[in-house]
Design an enzyme around this catalytic site. Structure first.
Site, PDB file in Angstrom:
ATOM      1  N   GLU A  74      31.236  37.946  49.681  1.00 55.97           N
ATOM      2  CA  GLU A  74      32.533  38.062  50.458  1.00 55.97           C
ATOM      3  C   GLU A  74      32.365  39.458  51.094  1.00 55.97           C
ATOM      4  O   GLU A  74      32.518  40.324  50.393  1.00 55.97           O
ATOM      5  CB  GLU A  74      33.560  38.139  49.423  1.00 55.97           C
ATOM      6  CG  GLU A  74      33.814  36.758  48.735  1.00 55.97           C
ATOM      7  CD  GLU A  74      34.186  35.430  49.697  1.00 55.97           C
ATOM      8  OE1 GLU A  74      34.873  35.931  50.722  1.00 55.97           O
ATOM      9  OE2 GLU A  74      34.277  34.260  49.409  1.00 55.97           O
TER      10      GLU A  74
HETATM   11  N1  LIG Z   1      35.259  39.547  51.950  1.00 57.26           N
HETATM   12  C1  LIG Z   1      36.094  40.073  51.136  1.00 57.26           C
HETATM   13  O1  LIG Z   1      36.699  39.604  50.454  1.00 57.26           O
HETATM   14  C2  LIG Z   1      36.031  41.348  50.925  1.00 57.26           C
HETATM   15  C3  LIG Z   1      35.068  42.523  51.453  1.00 57.26           C
HETATM   16  N2  LIG Z   1      35.051  43.843  51.431  1.00 57.26           N
HETATM   17  C4  LIG Z   1      34.260  44.614  52.016  1.00 57.26           C
HETATM   18  O2  LIG Z   1      33.823  45.526  50.895  1.00 57.26           O
HETATM   19  C5  LIG Z   1      33.525  47.106  51.616  1.00 57.26           C
HETATM   20  C6  LIG Z   1      34.185  47.837  50.595  1.00 57.26           C
HETATM   21  O3  LIG Z   1      34.246  47.760  49.166  1.00 57.26           O
HETATM   22  P1  LIG Z   1      33.295  48.808  48.664  1.00 57.26           P
HETATM   23  O4  LIG Z   1      33.644  48.836  47.148  1.00 57.26           O
HETATM   24  O5  LIG Z   1      32.905  49.987  49.097  1.00 57.26           O
HETATM   25  O6  LIG Z   1      31.779  47.745  48.779  1.00 57.26           O
HETATM   26  P2  LIG Z   1      30.405  48.235  48.083  1.00 57.26           P
HETATM   27  O7  LIG Z   1      29.478  47.202  48.816  1.00 57.26           O
HETATM   28  O8  LIG Z   1      30.062  49.841  48.245  1.00 57.26           O
HETATM   29  O9  LIG Z   1      30.620  48.094  46.644  1.00 57.26           O
HETATM   30  C7  LIG Z   1      30.591  46.778  45.972  1.00 57.26           C
HETATM   31  C8  LIG Z   1      29.994  46.579  44.708  1.00 57.26           C
HETATM   32  O10 LIG Z   1      28.541  46.912  44.845  1.00 57.26           O
HETATM   33  C9  LIG Z   1      27.993  48.121  44.113  1.00 57.26           C
HETATM   34  N3  LIG Z   1      27.142  48.565  44.559  1.00 57.26           N
HETATM   35  C10 LIG Z   1      27.338  49.664  45.713  1.00 57.26           C
HETATM   36  N4  LIG Z   1      26.099  49.958  45.803  1.00 57.26           N
HETATM   37  C11 LIG Z   1      25.193  49.393  45.385  1.00 57.26           C
HETATM   38  C12 LIG Z   1      23.895  49.395  45.461  1.00 57.26           C
HETATM   39  N5  LIG Z   1      23.035  50.035  46.373  1.00 57.26           N
HETATM   40  N6  LIG Z   1      23.240  48.400  44.851  1.00 57.26           N
HETATM   41  C13 LIG Z   1      23.672  47.446  43.992  1.00 57.26           C
HETATM   42  N7  LIG Z   1      25.055  47.480  43.822  1.00 57.26           N
HETATM   43  C14 LIG Z   1      25.614  48.458  44.553  1.00 57.26           C
HETATM   44  C15 LIG Z   1      29.349  48.617  43.653  1.00 57.26           C
HETATM   45  O11 LIG Z   1      29.273  49.627  42.348  1.00 57.26           O
HETATM   46  C16 LIG Z   1      30.336  47.792  43.614  1.00 57.26           C
HETATM   47  O12 LIG Z   1      30.837  47.147  42.506  1.00 57.26           O
HETATM   48  C17 LIG Z   1      33.931  46.850  53.030  1.00 57.26           C
HETATM   49  O13 LIG Z   1      32.922  46.773  53.908  1.00 57.26           O
HETATM   50  C18 LIG Z   1      34.782  45.637  53.030  1.00 57.26           C
HETATM   51  O14 LIG Z   1      35.062  45.036  54.172  1.00 57.26           O
HETATM   52  C19 LIG Z   1      36.060  44.443  50.384  1.00 57.26           C
HETATM   53  C20 LIG Z   1      37.003  43.424  50.054  1.00 57.26           C
HETATM   54  C21 LIG Z   1      37.178  42.018  50.208  1.00 57.26           C
END
Ligand SMILES: NC(=O)C1=CN([C@@H]2O[C@H](COP(=O)(O)OP(=O)(O)OC[C@H]3O[C@@H](n4cnc5c(N)ncnc54)[C@H](O)[C@@H]3O)[C@@H](O)[C@H]2O)C=CC1
Ligand SMILES: CC1=C(/C=C/C(C)=C/C=C/C(C)=C/C=C/C=C(C)/C=C/C=C(C)/C=C/C=C(\C)C(=O)O)C(C)(C)CCC1
Length: 528
Positions: free
Chosen positions: A225
């Site tokens: 997502e």
């Molecule tokens: N389609 C949907 O339902 C949604 C999409 N998003 C998207 O998520 C993003 C924002 O959320 P964030 O929390 O900043 O996302 P993120 O991708 O930075 O983090 C999400 C998860 O991945 C983990 N993570 C971060 N970097 C990692 C790595 N290099 N390797 C493994 N795990 C890692 C984090 O600890 C966190 O639990 C935006 O781009 C937004 O558009 C956000 C909410 C809903």
């Protein structure tokens, strides 16, 4: 119980393999196959959310400055509603689905084909920071309902929510079947080193790609997502421009626009631009009579890194700020802001906003708008249309997106029981409502061939017999009603069907026509 969250503590790396192995072990006990057991877990989750409500509301306030109104509507009560809905429908979802016509040809009907709904196994759910309760626990509702065990990894950017989530899951749900691992990249990497039966990831496209690549090494299925650069279209025929302005502003004020499905930019007929900006200002004044900063309703940006990411979009723009524009780093506050731009290369068009800012791009025609939107991001998560019926249909037809709303902001994503998901690089797979159950379920087709049918079905055995095959083909093969150029040929069969169906295409239509004919005939012959 105190409402202040325990201090954030990452799970010890060496504990992670044990946590995963315990969840796998619990699945192998087969207790999750029992539907009553699943219902008990859903009920416990419901009550845990109710009992931890003050803690969660407080945690959302401290992590994101989220108002208690949004904390309840879009997070705690949202997941509780999900539990209730799933409890109401689970009995019907888990039932075997009998397969008949048209899936099974009549000749195979004796084989009792059916689809058995099986839990996938032990799953990993990784959540983002913007809706730390909803976006972590709604997939869990699906996993529990389907009969999976699960390990959850909340976002470390919302530490208070992460710590309370760990406590409520591990204290209230079946021990070992559901656990929470807290931490950031090292902990997620340790989790990714384990074998899962599915990984459900919500977050950025960059991290989504890392997760998908890692999962591919062990052929682990993933749901992604992700985010997107979502367009809104406003045409001359939108009808009520003030309403469009108000509704789009809503999309950028809830959770301070940290909503992956809210609009990034608005493509608007150039003649409407000045009035649209005026209406935005009116809506702004209505929502924030004392200014946005003083409002108790507006969330803050999650941390300095994201604050500066959003600020950079504003610093780099060549456009003009036409609404808002105030920033205060000490409070992580960014005012809902609209920027009038004139280039698709502008930072406000090229970056994903994921905050309370968006751009307004004037266009001459709908053709131009569609070209720009397809150029910026061909497969966004959402899309919004404000035009007449024909224009809305045209936009939906000529541009895809995960979901779409006509005449509003992200309403297609504001109802917890309808499927939600992206398309292409904005996401793989969907959840919510029945889709949440399906997402964690293996649909296993089962055939059962009765012993007494052996003679009927022996054509498959060697030595092969072409005569028997020809006989079977006569029974099962349908001759085409089209020629080699793809044209439908109205042969003898078509006209016979037409005649007996009285021109009706379906059996039901033909039946109704015959009823009318027979009734007319009856009345005619019985007239006095
Ligand atoms: N389609 C949907 O339902 C949604 C999409 N998003 C998207 O998520 C993003 C924002 O959320 P964030 O929390 O900043 O996302 P993120 O991708 O930075 O983090 C999400 C998860 O991945 C983990 N993570 C971060 N970097 C990692 C790595 N290099 N390797 C493994 N795990 C890692 C984090 O600890 C966190 O639990 C935006 O781009 C937004 O558009 C956000 C909410 C809903
Ligand atoms: C009450 C009566 C009626 C009906 C009233 C109606 C239809 C009320 C409508 C209320 C509305 C518009 C509520 C809006 C709610 C918004 C919500 C819940 C937003 C949720 C946002 C979420 C979950 C965000 C998720 C973010 C994600 C996934 C992301 O970042 O990706 C009648 C029918 C008119 C009859 C009289 C009584």
């Amino acid at each position: 119980m105190a409402t202040k969250a325990p201090e954030f503590q990452a799970t010890a790396l060496e504990a992670i393999p044990k946590i995963a192995s315990l969840a796998r072990g619990q699945f192998r006990t087969h207790k999750t196959k029992n539907v009553e057991w699943r219902k008990t877990q859903l009920r416990k989750l419901y009550w845990a959310l109710e009992d931890f409500k003050p803690q969660l509301v407080e945690a959302l306030k401290s992590d994101l400055g989220k108002s208690s109104f949004e904390a309840l509507l879009t997070e705690v009560d949202w997941v509780k509603k999900d539990c209730m809905w799933m409890l109401d429908h689970l009995d019907s979802f888990v039932k075997d689905q009998k397969l008949g016509s048209p899936d099974v040809p009549a000749t195979y009907s004796i084989m009792n084909f059916r689809v058995k709904k099986e839990p996938l196994g032990t799953v990993l759910i990784i959540g983002p920071y913007n809706y730390p309760i909803q976006l972590l626990l709604c997939p869990l509702v699906g996993a529990i309902a389907a009969g999976c065990t699960a390990v959850l990894k909340p976002s470390e950017l919302t530490p208070a929510c992460a710590m309370w989530t760990k406590e409520l899951i591990e204290k209230r749900l079946d021990s070992g079947s559901f656990s929470v691992v807290n931490g950031a990249i090292p902990e997620t990497n340790a989790l990714m080193a384990e074998k899962w039966d599915k990984i459900f990831f919500t977050g950025s496209a960059q991290v989504g790609s890392i997760i998908a690549q890692k999962a591919a090494q062990t052929l682990t299925p993933v749901v992604l997502e992700l985010g997107g650069k979502n367009p809104a279209f406003i045409t001359k025929n939108c009808g009520n421009l003030a309403l469009a302005a108000r509704r789009l502003l809503w999309g950028k004020t809830q959770n301070a626009g940290q909503v992956c499905m809210s609009q990034n930019y608005v493509l608007i007929d150039k003649d409407l631009v000045p009035t649209f900006i005026e209406f935005l200002k009116v809506a702004y004044k209505d929502m924030f009579p004392n200014g946005a900063k003083a409002s108790p309703d507006l969330s803050r940006i999650v941390n300095k890194r994201h604050f500066h990411r959003i600020k950079k979009m504003l610093d780099d723009t060549q456009g003009k700020i036409v609404m808002g524009g105030e920033l205060d780093e000490s409070e992580l506050y960014i005012e809902p802001t609209a920027v009038l731009v004139n280039s698709v290369n502008d930072s406000m068009m090229q970056e994903e906003s994921f905050g309370p800012i968006f751009s307004i791009y004037p266009v001459n025609t709908l053709d131009e708008a569609l070209n720009i939107a397809n150029l910026i991001h061909k497969t966004p998560l959402s899309l919004f249309t404000f035009g007449n019926k024909a224009e809305n249909n045209r936009i939906l037809n000529e541009m895809t997106s995960g979901g779409a709303t006509i005449n509003d902001g992200f309403f297609h994503g504001a109802v917890n029981t309808v499927p939600f998901g992206g398309v292409g690089d904005s996401g793989w797979g969907a959840y919510r409502g029945k889709a949440s159950f399906d997402s964690f379920t293996h649909f296993r087709t089962i055939a059962e061939t009765p012993g007494w049918a052996e003679k009927l079905i022996r054509v498959r055995y060697m030595p092969y017999d072409f005569k028997a095959l020809a006989f079977l083909n006569r029974l099962t093969e349908k001759s085409p009603n089209f020629d080699r150029s793809g044209k439908v040929v109205k042969g003898f069969g078509y006209w016979i069907k037409f005649l007996f169906g009285l021109g009706g295409k379906s059996a039901k239509g033909a039946f109704l026509r015959w009823l009318v004919v027979l009734a007319a005939h009856y009345m005619y012959t019985n007239r006095s």
